[in-house]
Design an enzyme around this catalytic site. Structure first.
Site, mmCIF file in Angstrom:
data_model
loop_
_atom_site.group_PDB
_atom_site.id
_atom_site.type_symbol
_atom_site.label_atom_id
_atom_site.label_comp_id
_atom_site.label_asym_id
_atom_site.label_seq_id
_atom_site.Cartn_x
_atom_site.Cartn_y
_atom_site.Cartn_z
ATOM 1 N N GLU A 85 0.805 -1.222 0.000
ATOM 2 C CA GLU A 85 0.000 0.000 0.000
ATOM 3 C C GLU A 85 0.838 1.271 0.000
ATOM 4 O O GLU A 85 1.530 1.563 0.970
ATOM 5 C CB GLU A 85 -0.907 0.012 1.245
ATOM 6 C CG GLU A 85 -1.771 1.256 1.316
ATOM 7 C CD GLU A 85 -2.773 1.234 2.448
ATOM 8 O OE1 GLU A 85 -2.509 0.587 3.475
ATOM 9 O OE2 GLU A 85 -3.824 1.873 2.298
ATOM 10 N N GLU A 111 -12.334 2.046 4.756
ATOM 11 C CA GLU A 111 -11.361 2.356 5.807
ATOM 12 C C GLU A 111 -11.513 3.841 6.135
ATOM 13 O O GLU A 111 -10.858 4.704 5.556
ATOM 14 C CB GLU A 111 -9.925 2.077 5.315
ATOM 15 C CG GLU A 111 -8.883 2.249 6.397
ATOM 16 C CD GLU A 111 -7.465 2.158 5.864
ATOM 17 O OE1 GLU A 111 -7.103 2.935 4.960
ATOM 18 O OE2 GLU A 111 -6.728 1.286 6.340
HETATM 19 C C1 LER Z 1 -3.097 4.164 6.676
HETATM 20 O O1 LER Z 1 -3.377 5.492 6.372
HETATM 21 C C2 LER Z 1 -3.787 3.235 5.750
HETATM 22 O O2 LER Z 1 -4.325 3.620 4.732
HETATM 23 C C3 LER Z 1 -3.824 1.802 6.117
HETATM 24 O O3 LER Z 1 -4.464 1.038 5.149
HETATM 25 C C4 LER Z 1 -2.462 1.295 6.461
HETATM 26 O O4 LER Z 1 -2.150 0.083 5.902
HETATM 27 MN MN MN Z 2 -5.489 2.216 3.474
#
Ligand code: LER
Ligand code: MN
Length: 269
Positions: A147, A241
């Site tokens: 990521e 998220e």
């Molecule tokens: C942190 O900002 C984020 O996007 C998470 O998915 C960390 O892996």
């Molecule tokens: Mn993330």
């Protein structure tokens, strides 16, 4: 068929069976588990998946250290924890673990601005860590979802280009790119074009709106980005998220799932 998943939320129960039922009732297809659940509450999680039929689609975080840690023993600990998580992820049918180079360790845009390790060393360290996860991925049928984070959260990988180049340079085909709409909104000049450029590499997606609250509350153009996912034939999971704004967070979250499903439909996903 693309799956919509969510990470844990304060309004989900601590009891994992109840939590997974709430996830489904809210309109999601699955759950993105914190890696700590696979490390510390694995039996409970496995039983909850079996009982409810709600899948753990993916895992995010929950291990100690970072794959790009400046401190060598912490990097080794991260690799060992991630190996256990991936074995267990494979057993319960999750596609893999989301892994940034590091999170909150260093930013080139915040003081002291001069990192203790040069960029070419960063890259070598990342390729070394990711190579050490190849075997467990192959054995468990999982992937590492690498990521890129925005410039304020990490200094090593900020763009899909940066993550894709590490994968190509290391020949790391057990690693896929994790495209996060919040970070892409900051770092990518054109989200759809970036997604299309890395079409064979994108394995997982995170969604949050421009201000990192629930989708539909900010100004990110999800339909435009989703058109990119349609063009590349993306078949993985998109996991929410985000934090949830408002006085009725559960209801707002439910509406956000409906909003995202409408965006998906408009984009032909
Ligand atoms: C942190 O900002 C984020 O996007 C998470 O998915 C960390 O892996
Ligand atoms: Mn993330």
């Amino acid at each position: 068929m693309i799956k919509l998943a969510t990470q844990d939320k304060p309004f989900f129960s601590e009891d994992l069976k109840t939590c997974l039922r709430q996830v489904r009732q809210m309109g999601f297809d699955g759950f993105e588990a914190d890696g700590a659940l696979l490390l510390n509450q694995y039996d409970e999680l496995k039983a909850a998946v079996k009982d409810t039929g709600v899948p753990v689609t993916s895992v995010c975080g929950g291990y100690r250290g970072w794959i790009g840690d400046f401190v060598d023993y912490r990097r080794k600990t991260a690799i060992e924890d991630i190996k256990i998580i991936l074995e267990r992820a494979g057993e319960i049918g999750a596609a893999g673990i989301v892994v940034p180079a590091a999170w909150g360790m260093f930013s080139l845009r915040l003081p002291p601005m001069v990192p203790p390790r040069p960029a070419d060393e960063d890259r070598k360290v990342l390729i070394d860590s990711l190579s050490k996860l190849r075997q467990v991925c192959e054995k468990s049928g999982t992937n590492v979802f690498l990521e890129p984070l925005n410039r304020y959260e990490d200094h090593m990988l900020n763009t899909l280009d940066a993550a894709g180049e590490v994968i190509e340079k290391g020949g790391l085909y057990h690693v896929k790119i994790m495209a996060d709409f919040f970070h892409m909104n900051i770092e990518e000049p054109d989200i759809k074009k970036s997604i299309c450029k890395w079409k064979d590499f994108i394995g997982h997606v995170h969604i949050a709106d421009s201000h990192r609250y629930q989708p539909g509350d900010g100004h990110t153009d999800f339909v435009y980005g989703f058109e990119g996912l349609r063009e590349i034939g993306f078949q993985g999971t998109m996991a929410f998220e985000c934090r949830v704004l408002g006085n009725a967070p559960e209801e707002n979250y439910r509406q956000s799932v409906e909003y995202i499903r409408r965006c998906m439909e408009k984009a032909g996903l």
